[in-house]
Design an enzyme around this catalytic site. Structure first.
Site, PDB file in Angstrom:
ATOM      1  CG  HIS A 129      42.375  44.007  35.115  1.00 16.16           C
ATOM      2  ND1 HIS A 129      41.327  42.988  34.840  1.00 16.16           N
ATOM      3  CD2 HIS A 129      42.234  44.406  36.126  1.00 16.16           C
ATOM      4  CE1 HIS A 129      41.724  42.225  36.114  1.00 16.16           C
ATOM      5  NE2 HIS A 129      41.584  43.289  37.233  1.00 16.16           N
ATOM      6  CG  HIS A 177      46.219  42.050  39.272  1.00 15.18           C
ATOM      7  ND1 HIS A 177      45.252  40.629  39.524  1.00 15.18           N
ATOM      8  CD2 HIS A 177      44.764  42.909  39.774  1.00 15.18           C
ATOM      9  CE1 HIS A 177      43.990  40.753  38.893  1.00 15.18           C
ATOM     10  NE2 HIS A 177      43.368  41.801  39.056  1.00 15.18           N
ATOM     11  CD  GLU A 178      44.941  46.787  39.123  1.00 17.91           C
ATOM     12  OE1 GLU A 178      43.713  46.524  38.090  1.00 17.91           O
ATOM     13  OE2 GLU A 178      44.507  46.003  40.542  1.00 17.91           O
TER      14      GLU A 178
END
Length: 237
Positions: free
Chosen positions: A112, A108-109
């Protein structure tokens, strides 16, 4: 003191406190659900046997983001991507762990970081709103309550406006977070970093995490409603 059924008061009782209670319950339920879901899938190891740091590195390299560093940070679920120094910071419960929950958060990071590299508009918008949102969150309530104390409708309205700016930041955050999770799940599946069942479990973890942002918006809306009600009562008094 207001009496009757207007201005947030009903026969001396400020019923808008019920909005605060509702906001507290929403936050409690969502946070408890998120932590419970993370704990559950933290006990399930990934068949690939990789750590969160390993998965993050592979995903970043697959996008040519070799300059983005993956670093360990202290705390629990403090994971984040910092666009200023191009680093993916992974917490103790993610960086060196091999659970599907850890891998999902790490991916998920990285989502980004990919957004940043591709100039994803909502991410750029959110970054631009940070100074305004910080100012609004710090001073909105101060100005609002000063307005209530001194019966200044102008200060109340300025406080509400500043609060709305902070709420706007939260609203823009929603597509940023959901998109990052979508990118993470696609990467985990397409790169064969997880099998289909593991991806399903990871989706539950990321969905539970995303709901904390939805809850934050709901809580802010309840507080905004309370501000509007109290301000309206002060104006009519």
């Amino acid at each position: 003191m207001y009496y009757g059924s207007y201005g947030g008061y009903y026969y001396g009782f400020d019923w808008t406190y019920l909005l605060i209670i509702a906001a507290f319950l929403i936050s409690l339920i969502v946070q408890t659900t998120m932590q419970s879901t993370f704990r559950k899938y933290s006990r399930i190891g990934s068949m690939a046997g990789m750590t969160g740091a390993d998965v993050a590195r592979q995903i970043l390299d697959s996008e040519g983001l070799y300059q983005v560093r993956v670093i360990p940070i202290s705390g629990n679920l403090t994971d984040h991507y910092d666009p200023r120094n191009k680093t993916v910071g992974l917490s103790e419960s993610v960086y060196g762990q091999r659970s599907i929950a850890a891998l999902g958060v790490a991916a998920h990071e990285c989502g980004h970081a990919i957004q940043d590299a591709q100039d994803y508009v909502p991410l750029r918008t959110r970054s631009a709103l940070v100074p305004v949102a910080n100012f609004g969150s710090q001073f909105s309530w101060i100005l609002f309550f000063i307005g209530l104390i001194f019966s200044s409708q102008l200060l109340c309205e300025v406080g509400i406006l500043l609060f709305c700016l902070a709420l706007l930041f939260q609203l823009v955050t929603l597509p940023v977070e959901f998109n990052a999770s979508h990118r993470a799940l696609v990467k985990l599946g397409n790169m064969n970093l997880m099998n289909r069942d593991e991806v399903k479990g990871t989706r539950k973890v990321l969905t539970a995490a995303a709901m904390t942002y939805v809850a934050s918006v709901c809580v802010s809306l309840l507080y905004l409603l309370r501000m509007i009600i109290l301000s309206g009562g002060r104006r009519r008094d």
